[in-house]
Motif scaffolding. Structure first.
Motif, short mmCIF file in Angstrom:
data_model
loop_
_atom_site.label_atom_id
_atom_site.label_comp_id
_atom_site.label_asym_id
_atom_site.label_seq_id
_atom_site.Cartn_x
_atom_site.Cartn_y
_atom_site.Cartn_z
N PRO A 109 86.84 85.74 58.14
CA PRO A 109 85.86 86.53 58.90
C PRO A 109 85.51 87.80 58.12
O PRO A 109 86.30 88.28 57.30
CB PRO A 109 86.62 86.89 60.19
N GLY A 110 84.35 88.35 58.39
CA GLY A 110 83.99 89.61 57.76
C GLY A 110 84.95 90.72 58.14
O GLY A 110 85.53 90.73 59.23
N ILE A 111 85.15 91.65 57.22
CA ILE A 111 86.04 92.79 57.47
C ILE A 111 85.34 93.77 58.42
O ILE A 111 84.13 93.99 58.34
CB ILE A 111 86.42 93.47 56.15
N ILE A 112 86.13 94.34 59.34
CA ILE A 112 85.63 95.33 60.29
C ILE A 112 86.39 96.63 60.05
O ILE A 112 87.62 96.66 60.11
CB ILE A 112 85.85 94.86 61.74
N ASP A 113 85.66 97.69 59.77
CA ASP A 113 86.28 99.01 59.57
C ASP A 113 86.08 99.83 60.83
O ASP A 113 84.95 100.15 61.21
CB ASP A 113 85.66 99.72 58.37
N THR A 167 80.96 94.71 59.88
CA THR A 167 80.84 95.55 61.07
C THR A 167 81.64 96.82 60.84
O THR A 167 82.70 96.78 60.20
CB THR A 167 81.38 94.83 62.32
N LEU A 168 81.16 97.96 61.36
CA LEU A 168 81.90 99.19 61.18
C LEU A 168 81.58 100.16 62.32
O LEU A 168 80.49 100.13 62.88
CB LEU A 168 81.60 99.84 59.83
N GLN A 169 82.58 100.96 62.65
CA GLN A 169 82.40 102.01 63.66
C GLN A 169 82.16 103.34 62.95
O GLN A 169 82.95 103.74 62.10
CB GLN A 169 83.64 102.13 64.56
N ILE A 170 81.08 104.00 63.31
CA ILE A 170 80.76 105.31 62.76
C ILE A 170 81.21 106.37 63.75
O ILE A 170 80.75 106.40 64.91
CB ILE A 170 79.25 105.45 62.47
N LEU A 171 82.11 107.23 63.30
CA LEU A 171 82.71 108.24 64.15
C LEU A 171 82.25 109.65 63.76
O LEU A 171 81.99 109.91 62.58
CB LEU A 171 84.24 108.20 64.02
N PRO A 172 82.19 110.57 64.73
CA PRO A 172 82.09 111.97 64.34
C PRO A 172 83.36 112.41 63.61
O PRO A 172 84.38 111.70 63.61
CB PRO A 172 81.97 112.70 65.70
N GLY A 173 83.32 113.58 62.99
CA GLY A 173 84.48 114.09 62.27
C GLY A 173 85.56 114.59 63.20
O GLY A 173 85.48 114.46 64.43
N SER A 174 86.59 115.20 62.62
CA SER A 174 87.79 115.56 63.38
C SER A 174 88.02 117.06 63.46
O SER A 174 89.13 117.51 63.69
CB SER A 174 89.02 114.89 62.75
N GLY A 175 86.97 117.86 63.28
CA GLY A 175 87.12 119.30 63.41
C GLY A 175 87.22 119.77 64.84
O GLY A 175 87.66 120.88 65.11
N GLY A 179 84.94 115.12 69.43
CA GLY A 179 83.85 115.18 68.47
C GLY A 179 82.57 114.53 68.93
O GLY A 179 81.51 114.75 68.35
N GLY A 180 82.64 113.69 69.98
CA GLY A 180 81.44 113.03 70.47
C GLY A 180 81.57 111.52 70.45
O GLY A 180 82.63 110.96 70.16
N ARG A 181 80.48 110.86 70.80
CA ARG A 181 80.47 109.39 70.86
C ARG A 181 80.40 108.77 69.47
O ARG A 181 79.67 109.24 68.60
CB ARG A 181 79.28 108.88 71.66
N SER A 182 81.12 107.67 69.30
CA SER A 182 80.99 106.85 68.12
C SER A 182 80.01 105.71 68.41
O SER A 182 79.64 105.47 69.56
CB SER A 182 82.34 106.26 67.72
N VAL A 183 79.62 105.00 67.36
CA VAL A 183 78.74 103.85 67.52
C VAL A 183 79.20 102.74 66.59
O VAL A 183 79.66 103.00 65.47
CB VAL A 183 77.27 104.23 67.22
N THR A 184 79.12 101.50 67.05
CA THR A 184 79.49 100.34 66.25
C THR A 184 78.23 99.69 65.71
O THR A 184 77.28 99.42 66.47
CB THR A 184 80.30 99.34 67.09
N LEU A 185 78.22 99.44 64.40
CA LEU A 185 77.04 98.91 63.72
C LEU A 185 77.33 97.59 63.05
O LEU A 185 78.44 97.34 62.57
CB LEU A 185 76.56 99.90 62.65
N LYS A 186 76.31 96.73 63.01
CA LYS A 186 76.32 95.58 62.11
C LYS A 186 75.86 96.10 60.75
O LYS A 186 74.93 96.90 60.66
CB LYS A 186 75.36 94.50 62.60
N PHE A 198 75.36 97.29 67.02
CA PHE A 198 75.99 96.03 67.45
C PHE A 198 75.66 95.79 68.92
O PHE A 198 76.04 96.57 69.78
CB PHE A 198 77.50 96.13 67.26
N PRO A 199 74.96 94.69 69.23
CA PRO A 199 74.56 94.48 70.62
C PRO A 199 75.76 94.28 71.54
O PRO A 199 76.64 93.46 71.28
CB PRO A 199 73.71 93.21 70.55
N GLY A 200 75.78 95.05 72.62
CA GLY A 200 76.83 94.89 73.61
C GLY A 200 78.13 95.59 73.30
O GLY A 200 79.06 95.55 74.13
#
Length: 470
Positions: A109-113, A167-175, A179-186, A198-200
């Motif tokens: 399967p594709g790697i997910i970060d 697939t990867l999750q984009i997160l705000p930083g850790s200062g 930090g806010g909402r993250s989003v999961t992307l294809k 990423f739908p759903g």
């Protein structure tokens, strides 16, 4: 963006529902007013549409299915964006399929970060691209990482081509504490972040504890400047969120005058309702335990601790609470809270029956997550924990999918799941191995043997006067 790849991108319509009331008085209508859409309504909906693919069969491969199983001389078949069959050499290949002979090669399967800042801290790493940390207050649940994502960050295509990341999750930083909402992307080329979303997939909420927030705000002579200050600020925030949720729950049940809308509290309310998943930056074992206690006090659940240098100390606690740990293989020592690390962290967490994940937090590391997992496997063997390669692949696909709330859609090669597939030119745990082909939702988006299927961004194509572009 690569125009050829973008040619298949389809738009999406977003339909707003409306309601009508019956023949009632103005006073009755006001008292029983229909509540506004819940905060979870897709106000920024995904417009992602898979690129077109063809009926495909990969044969004679060593297959890791992502859920701990290995098939020698295996066959993987996918069509219409979904995996349709996974099995041995006797698996029937449908007529008309494009067939790839993978003798001596591996399919996974594709790697997910689960921890990336691509797009929010885009390449090149200049101040103009630093959009991942809204450090104007210690708690910022109102900000959304997707509103900073630059889809043309060259890091996306490098992660695809060099790392097999689908697939990867984009997160705000850790200062910040929050930090806010993250989003999961294809990991696909798109003109907008909504075209990658990423739908759903549920949103995440980035929280952080330890040195970063207390350093940032303590240096400004404000709370938090200590770890106890961090807990106090967090608890005050969650107490307000619980009260906000109570008011909205009462309104949605009984009607009347709606409470004032607060977009920061909207996010926290969705966390309390289990709709948004907590992704918590935390290094030390004692602080992770404190975070767990706080989550129980206010009634939310932590989905994953990120970095989790000392997860090995509380692996049983993580298992009992169903919390994943996203970890590095051997990145440590760059600050005090990162000193008590051991290279056996990942295999020890896995061996305790807890959910172990290999993550990057780095635009270069995301291109070699398979090698990071290989290092962790080797460190485990040296202390007698022999994790089989097909089982270790769970650290890279299925466990990350669980932590992002998308394991029912991707993360393993099972019929009906998204055909996010990587064909490796050798053992994927070898430093000499690279992705040969990568499919996302059954569409081949990278082919090392075909220059026309090596996606690049406009940013990498150069400008007039900068030399020839091959």
């Amino acid at each position: 963006m690569n125009g050829r790849l973008l040619g298949g991108l389809l738009g999406a319509s977003f339909l707003a529902a409306c309601t009508t009331t019956g023949d009632v008085s103005r006073a009755e209508t006001t008292a029983a007013a229909t509540p506004p859409p819940a905060a979870s309504a897709p106000v920024y909906p995904s417009t992602y549409r898979p690129y077109p693919g063809v009926l495909t069969a990969i044969v004679h491969a060593t297959v890791f299915d992502g859920e701990g199983n290995r098939i020698e001389n295996g066959t993987v078949i996918f069509a219409d964006g979904k995996v349709s069959a996974v099995g041995g050499p006797d698996t029937p290949v449908p007529e008309g399929a494009t067939i790839y002979d993978a003798s001596g090669k591996w399919v996974t399967p594709g790697i997910i970060d689960v921890h990336s800042h691509l797009g929010d801290y885009a390449s090149p790493g200049v101040q103009a691209h630093s959009d991942g940390n809204e450090m104007t207050g210690p708690t910022k649940p109102e900000v959304w990482a997707e509103h900073s994502v630059w889809p043309q960050d060259p890091g996306f295509t490098r992660a695809l081509a060099n790392g097999g990341v689908t697939t990867l999750q984009i997160l705000p930083g850790s200062g910040n504490l929050v930090g806010g909402r993250s989003v999961t992307l294809k990991n696909v080329p798109a003109r907008t972040v909504q075209g990658m979303k990423f739908p759903g997939a549920p949103y995440g909420l980035k929280m952080a504890c330890g040195e970063n927030p207390k350093r940032v705000y303590g240096s400004r002579n404000q709370m938090p400047s200590t770890r106890m200050g961090e807990m106090a600020v967090d608890r005050q925030m969650w107490a307000r969120a619980v009260e906000y949720k109570r008011k909205w729950d009462k309104y949605e049940k009984s009607g009347g005058e709606p409470p004032a809308r607060d977009i920061a509290m909207d996010t926290l309310r969705e966390v309390l309702e289990g709709k948004i998943l907590i992704q918590n930056h935390c290094y030390r074992a004692d602080e992770m335990a404190q975070m767990i206690d706080m989550s129980k006090e206010f009634g939310y659940k932590i989905t994953a601790f990120h970095h989790a240098i000392e997860a090995y100390k509380i692996a049983d606690l993580l298992r009992e609470n169903g919390i994943c740990s996203a970890m590095w293989a051997d990145w440590w020592g760059f600050k005090m809270e990162a000193y008590d690390a051991i290279n056996e962290n990942i295999p020890l967490v896995h061996n305790a029956g807890a959910c172990a994940i290999v993550h990057s937090d780095d635009p270069n590391g995301i291109q070699r997550l398979n090698q990071e997992a290989a290092k962790a496997m080797g460190d485990g063997r040296r202390i007698g924990i022999d994790v089989k390669p097909e089982v270790a692949w769970e650290w890279l696909s299925y466990n990350p999918a669980k932590a992002l709330g998308i394991a029912d859609k991707t993360g393993s090669l099972k019929p009906g799941k998204m055909a996010d597939v990587v064909l490796w030119n050798g053992d994927p745990f070898s430093v000499y191995t690279r992705p040969e082909r990568v499919w996302i939702d059954g569409a081949m988006l990278y082919d090392a043997n075909n220059p026309k299927l090596r996606p690049v961004t406009d940013f990498e194509l150069g400008q007039p006067g900068e030399g020839d572009v091959k």
